[in-house]
Motif scaffolding. Structure first.
Motif, PDB file in Angstrom:
ATOM      1  N   ALA A   1     -34.642 -13.099 -24.691  1.00 22.26           N
ATOM      2  CA  ALA A   1     -35.160 -12.627 -25.852  1.00 22.26           C
ATOM      3  C   ALA A   1     -36.478 -12.218 -26.062  1.00 22.26           C
ATOM      4  O   ALA A   1     -37.292 -12.723 -26.884  1.00 22.26           O
ATOM      5  CB  ALA A   1     -34.608 -12.870 -27.172  1.00 22.26           C
TER       6      ALA A   1
ATOM      7  N   SER B   1     -40.351 -10.296 -26.316  1.00 22.13           N
ATOM      8  CA  SER B   1     -40.931  -9.505 -27.415  1.00 22.13           C
ATOM      9  C   SER B   1     -41.483  -8.496 -26.289  1.00 22.13           C
ATOM     10  O   SER B   1     -42.766  -8.862 -25.296  1.00 22.13           O
ATOM     11  CB  SER B   1     -42.825 -10.451 -27.984  1.00 22.13           C
ATOM     12  OG  SER B   1     -41.314 -11.007 -28.677  1.00 22.13           O
TER      13      SER B   1
ATOM     14  N   VAL C   1     -34.224 -14.200 -34.794  1.00 24.25           N
ATOM     15  CA  VAL C   1     -33.693 -14.296 -33.739  1.00 24.25           C
ATOM     16  C   VAL C   1     -32.024 -15.175 -34.169  1.00 24.25           C
ATOM     17  O   VAL C   1     -31.442 -15.308 -33.248  1.00 24.25           O
ATOM     18  CB  VAL C   1     -34.727 -15.762 -32.755  1.00 24.25           C
ATOM     19  CG1 VAL C   1     -34.744 -16.753 -34.189  1.00 24.25           C
ATOM     20  CG2 VAL C   1     -34.710 -16.142 -32.212  1.00 24.25           C
TER      21      VAL C   1
HETATM   22  N1  GLU Z   1     -39.627 -13.080 -28.219  1.00 21.37           N
HETATM   23  C1  GLU Z   1     -39.746 -14.644 -28.499  1.00 21.37           C
HETATM   24  C2  GLU Z   1     -40.885 -14.773 -27.269  1.00 21.37           C
HETATM   25  O1  GLU Z   1     -40.959 -14.031 -26.540  1.00 21.37           O
HETATM   26  C3  GLU Z   1     -38.697 -15.048 -28.187  1.00 21.37           C
HETATM   27  C4  GLU Z   1     -38.370 -16.869 -28.261  1.00 21.37           C
HETATM   28  C5  GLU Z   1     -37.010 -17.038 -28.134  1.00 21.37           C
HETATM   29  O2  GLU Z   1     -36.758 -17.518 -27.034  1.00 21.37           O
HETATM   30  O3  GLU Z   1     -36.547 -17.656 -29.264  1.00 21.37           O
HETATM   31  O4  GLU Z   1     -41.400 -15.791 -27.083  1.00 21.37           O
END
Ligand code: GLU
Length: 545
Positions: free
Chosen positions: A10, A12, A191
């Motif tokens: 996930a 960013s 999340v």
């Molecule tokens: N978007 C978050 C990051 O890049 C994800 C964190 C997660 O895996 O919950 O750190």
């Protein structure tokens, strides 16, 4: 293990993927593949200012290059799901589990300062507003965030890597923001909703997220969601224990600039003049290793200090791609940053990694990024791999290095270069040592120190050999490396010169320097007319004798 393992990555999207992110993606991918489950990709782009379309494309390209394919054909973008998050947030508000908070950033700062003055931790809990106050704020349409009213209790959870008893005592619990003033949900809220909706069973992520898990668990409890298994992965560090990041690249530029200033006796003012960077800013950066320049500023300084981008330590996946690493090798190396397959095994194919991957093999302690080891892995892989396997990877390297003259080569020529130069470390190395073969004859520049050492020294013995060889090479009709070799050997025998004394002058003439693939194959590759033209240019420039 759950019936079907579902993991997710996930990111960013703020630009190219960092190796730390790639390691998280890899472990999530390996766990899903090991158990025949699913690996999903979700784009966490709720930070509208930082998440650009381009950054997102770069990230997807890096994942594709690594070969970490995801199983959801339809990517999930959080920015497109605002309505879904908002309807859940509104429900939480209606249930009294979340509320609007109206403090301005300045008021919050003052509250923080006050806590600091009183030597206590700043803990935000729901303010007791009167109905009249709320009505007034609503009437004023006062900007607000939405906070989750976190039930005050001790939170404990088990981490599959770090062990039981992770969490915080009740005294540290506070209400946190779930919707920002711009109407977007925070990371913590999105999340939790998305992991539930996607059926995620195992969350793998960096240790910096460990305590965020408490907030996620509290939200799951309030919303009646399942709790996935959490695994927080060890931090990746440089060998000296420092954090691996952009700072390493800045440090390298600073050191090169300091050396350049010492050697050339140039001043900061002069550097400022030729780069257009403010002298005060440069001076501060040179003196103070805690400060950093921006990437465009690096790009202005590097050519002056004699640095190429490829000289900087790689940090992003894209840096490794541009410097000619093989994706499978990078993944093999990243897999060992925090995971041990046991039995002293290190080098593995993707299939072996999938087969051997286990949660038990993931360690707790910080992982060290040993660049020399990665380079050795890559060198060994390239030495052993069949050319059909290396060729597409070499083409990919050239794609992201459009300046390389090797882009002009045919597949057959590239395959030949790979075989001629076996033992190369990276495609960058191969490119550096063989690009002269695809350059135009008039693009070859003679390295003055090579001219001095190889051609002029010892009464211009090298230059004489080159002059002698010119007609010998011209007389060869069948331009094959074996025929060229026989002719040159014949000359060596007649003149009593060792092959080195003859090969090096030819090398300088055709490449400008002293490094090339094996000389006779190189000459065959280059072709007779180019060889003769380059020798003529060299003789004309250095002066025939
Ligand atoms: N978007 C978050 C990051 O890049 C994800 C964190 C997660 O895996 O919950 O750190």
């Amino acid at each position: 293990m759950a019936d079907t393992v579902v993991t997710r990555f996930a990111p960013s999207p703020t630009g190219y993927l960092h190796v730390g992110g790639a390691r998280t993606a890899l472990f999530s991918w390996l766990l899903a593949r090991h158990f025949g489950g699913k690996f999903l990709l979700r784009i966490e782009d709720t930070d509208l200012q930082r998440s650009t379309h381009q950054a997102c494309e770069q990230l997807l390209e890096d994942l594709r290059w690594l070969g970490l394919e995801w199983d959801n054909a339809q990517l999930m973008y959080q920015s497109k799901r605002t309505e879904i998050y908002n309807s859940i947030i509104d429900k939480l508000i209606a249930e009294g589990k979340a509320y609007k908070a109206y403090e301005t950033p300045e008021e919050l700062e003052a509250m923080r300062k006050q806590a600091e003055k009183e030597k206590r931790a700043f803990i935000y809990r729901r303010p007791q507003l009167t109905d009249a106050q709320i009505r007034q704020y609503e009437a004023e349409d006062r900007p607000h965030v939405v906070r989750f009213a976190m039930p005050v209790k001790e939170y404990r959870f088990e981490d599959a890597v770090l062990g039981p008893d992770q969490g915080v005592p009740a005294s540290q619990v506070q209400d946190f923001v779930i919707r920002k003033s711009d109407g977007m949900p925070t990371y913590h809220f999105a999340v939790v909703v998305d992991d539930e909706e996607m059926g995620v069973t195992h969350v793998l992520r960096g240790q910096e997220h460990l305590l965020n898990t408490v907030l996620h668990i509290a939200l799951q409890e309030a919303l009646g969601y399942r709790r996935p298994v959490y695994m927080h992965l060890p931090v990746i560090q440089n060998l000296d224990g420092s954090k691996m990041g952009k700072r390493d690249r800045d440090k390298k530029v600073r050191t090169a600039v300091q050396l350049w200033m010492k050697n050339t006796r140039k001043t900061v003012a002069e550097l400022s003049e030729s780069t257009g960077i403010d002298a005060g800013r440069l001076d501060n950066w040179i003196q103070n290793s805690k400060t950093q320049l921006d990437i465009p500023e690096h790009q202005k300084i590097m050519p002056i200090a004699g640095l190429r981008e490829s000289d900087l330590p790689e940090v992003l996946v894209h840096d490794f791609r541009k410097n000619g690493y093989i994706p499978e090798v990078l993944l093999n190396f990243l897999a060992l940053l925090g995971w041990s397959p046991g039995e002293n095994i290190e080098k593995m194919s993707m299939e072996e990694m999938v087969q051997r991957f286990s949660v038990e093999g993931i360690g707790k302690s910080n992982a060290k990024f040993d660049r020399a080891k990665l380079l050795a892995f890559n060198t060994d892989y390239c030495a052993a791999a069949p050319v059909e396997k290396l060729l597409p990877a070499f083409r990919d390297f050239l794609l992201v290095n459009p300046d390389s003259p090797l882009n002009l080569a045919t597949d057959e020529q590239l395959a030949k270069l790979i075989d001629m130069k076996r033992g190369f470390h990276t495609f960058r190395d191969l490119d550096d040592k063989s690009r002269f073969l695809l350059m135009r004859d008039d693009e070859i520049t003679l390295d003055p120190s090579a001219v001095e050492k190889i051609l002029r020294k010892n009464d211009a013995q090298g230059l004489k050999a080159l002059t002698d060889l010119r007609p010998i090479l011209e007389s060869i009709t069948d331009w094959k490396h074996t025929v060229i070799e026989a002719a040159v050997n014949n000359y060596c025998a007649k003149t009593d010169l060792g092959l080195g004394k003859v090969a090096q002058p030819i090398r300088v003439a055709i490449s400008g320097g002293t490094i090339s693939p094996p000389i006779f194959e190189t000459l065959e590759f280059l072709g007779k007319s180019s060889t003769l033209r380059r020798i003529d240019r060299c003789l004309a420039q250095v002066g025939s004798c």
